[in-house]
Design a protein around this motif. Structure first.
Motif, PDB file in Angstrom:
ATOM      1  N   SER A  49     -11.284  50.109  94.212  1.00 45.94           N
ATOM      2  CA  SER A  49     -11.334  50.036  92.758  1.00 45.94           C
ATOM      3  C   SER A  49     -11.485  48.591  92.307  1.00 45.94           C
ATOM      4  O   SER A  49     -11.013  47.666  92.947  1.00 45.94           O
ATOM      5  CB  SER A  49     -10.073  50.640  92.145  1.00 45.94           C
ATOM      6  N   LYS A  50     -12.151  48.408  91.163  1.00 44.56           N
ATOM      7  CA  LYS A  50     -12.383  47.077  90.629  1.00 44.56           C
ATOM      8  C   LYS A  50     -11.076  46.344  90.329  1.00 44.56           C
ATOM      9  O   LYS A  50     -10.953  45.178  90.688  1.00 44.56           O
ATOM     10  CB  LYS A  50     -13.269  47.149  89.391  1.00 44.56           C
ATOM     11  N   PRO A  51     -10.074  46.976  89.688  1.00 43.93           N
ATOM     12  CA  PRO A  51      -8.823  46.244  89.445  1.00 43.93           C
ATOM     13  C   PRO A  51      -8.168  45.766  90.733  1.00 43.93           C
ATOM     14  O   PRO A  51      -7.612  44.683  90.797  1.00 43.93           O
ATOM     15  CB  PRO A  51      -7.945  47.260  88.722  1.00 43.93           C
ATOM     16  N   ARG A  52      -8.242  46.580  91.784  1.00 41.95           N
ATOM     17  CA  ARG A  52      -7.633  46.195  93.061  1.00 41.95           C
ATOM     18  C   ARG A  52      -8.368  45.009  93.667  1.00 41.95           C
ATOM     19  O   ARG A  52      -7.759  44.088  94.186  1.00 41.95           O
ATOM     20  CB  ARG A  52      -7.637  47.378  94.014  1.00 41.95           C
ATOM     21  N   ARG A  53      -9.706  45.031  93.590  1.00 42.64           N
ATOM     22  CA  ARG A  53     -10.478  43.913  94.118  1.00 42.64           C
ATOM     23  C   ARG A  53     -10.191  42.635  93.354  1.00 42.64           C
ATOM     24  O   ARG A  53     -10.034  41.584  93.944  1.00 42.64           O
ATOM     25  CB  ARG A  53     -11.972  44.215  94.081  1.00 42.64           C
ATOM     26  N   SER A  54     -10.087  42.715  92.026  1.00 42.19           N
ATOM     27  CA  SER A  54      -9.835  41.509  91.247  1.00 42.19           C
ATOM     28  C   SER A  54      -8.429  40.986  91.502  1.00 42.19           C
ATOM     29  O   SER A  54      -8.207  39.786  91.540  1.00 42.19           O
ATOM     30  CB  SER A  54     -10.057  41.753  89.755  1.00 42.19           C
ATOM     31  N   ALA A  55      -7.467  41.875  91.693  1.00 47.26           N
ATOM     32  CA  ALA A  55      -6.101  41.449  92.001  1.00 47.26           C
ATOM     33  C   ALA A  55      -6.058  40.781  93.369  1.00 47.26           C
ATOM     34  O   ALA A  55      -5.372  39.771  93.551  1.00 47.26           O
ATOM     35  CB  ALA A  55      -5.147  42.633  91.951  1.00 47.26           C
ATOM     36  N   THR A  56      -6.803  41.324  94.319  1.00 47.08           N
ATOM     37  CA  THR A  56      -6.849  40.738  95.653  1.00 47.08           C
ATOM     38  C   THR A  56      -7.496  39.362  95.603  1.00 47.08           C
ATOM     39  O   THR A  56      -7.011  38.420  96.229  1.00 47.08           O
ATOM     40  CB  THR A  56      -7.620  41.654  96.620  1.00 47.08           C
ATOM     41  N   ALA A  57      -8.569  39.227  94.855  1.00 47.60           N
ATOM     42  CA  ALA A  57      -9.237  37.925  94.721  1.00 47.60           C
ATOM     43  C   ALA A  57      -8.319  36.920  94.038  1.00 47.60           C
ATOM     44  O   ALA A  57      -8.238  35.760  94.450  1.00 47.60           O
ATOM     45  CB  ALA A  57     -10.535  38.076  93.938  1.00 47.60           C
TER      46      ALA A  57
END
Length: 128
Positions: free
Chosen positions: A15-23
């Motif tokens: 998911s996009k929110p998960r990717r942005s949080a990881t970044a």
């Protein structure tokens, strides 16, 4: 698999929110690493409370040598937490709040994800 080791495959769909949080967490990692030392945390707190300071001012009352403070300032500089101000012969160190704000935002994203996961777990348990 050799030796009983398990290998976990990452999902191709994240998911996009998960990717942005990881970044965001990856970008904040050097900040967290730099703040993981008591002396560096003291330096950051001092700069935050008093504004730009020289190494002599940072050393006074800290119980740490100038050389040690200088090394800790280099770590903070590499993490982007401080910057140099030169005025003639004097060098003053100033806190850069932007990396701290980004690290705080990263923690808030993680907290939000945990809250959402706990709500999903609660809903699952209550529906059973």
């Amino acid at each position: 698999m050799k030796g009983g080791a398990r290998r976990w495959k990452r999902s191709a769909v994240t998911s996009k929110p998960r990717r942005s949080a990881t970044a965001a967490a990856r970008q904040a990692a050097p900040v967290f690493a730099a703040l993981g030392d008591q002396t560096r945390l003291y330096i950051v707190a001092s700069l935050s409370a008093r504004g730009p300071m020289s190494i002599v001012a940072l050393t006074t009352g800290s119980g740490v040598t100038r050389q040690a403070v200088s090394k800790h300032l280099q770590v903070l500089l590499n993490a982007g937490l401080v910057r140099l101000q030169r005025a003639g012969r004097e060098t003053r160190w100033e806190l850069d709040r932007e990396p701290l704000d980004a690290a705080r935002d990263s923690l808030e994203q993680i907290a939000t994800q945990w809250d959402q996961a706990l709500e999903r777990l609660k809903a699952f348990v209550e529906s059973s």
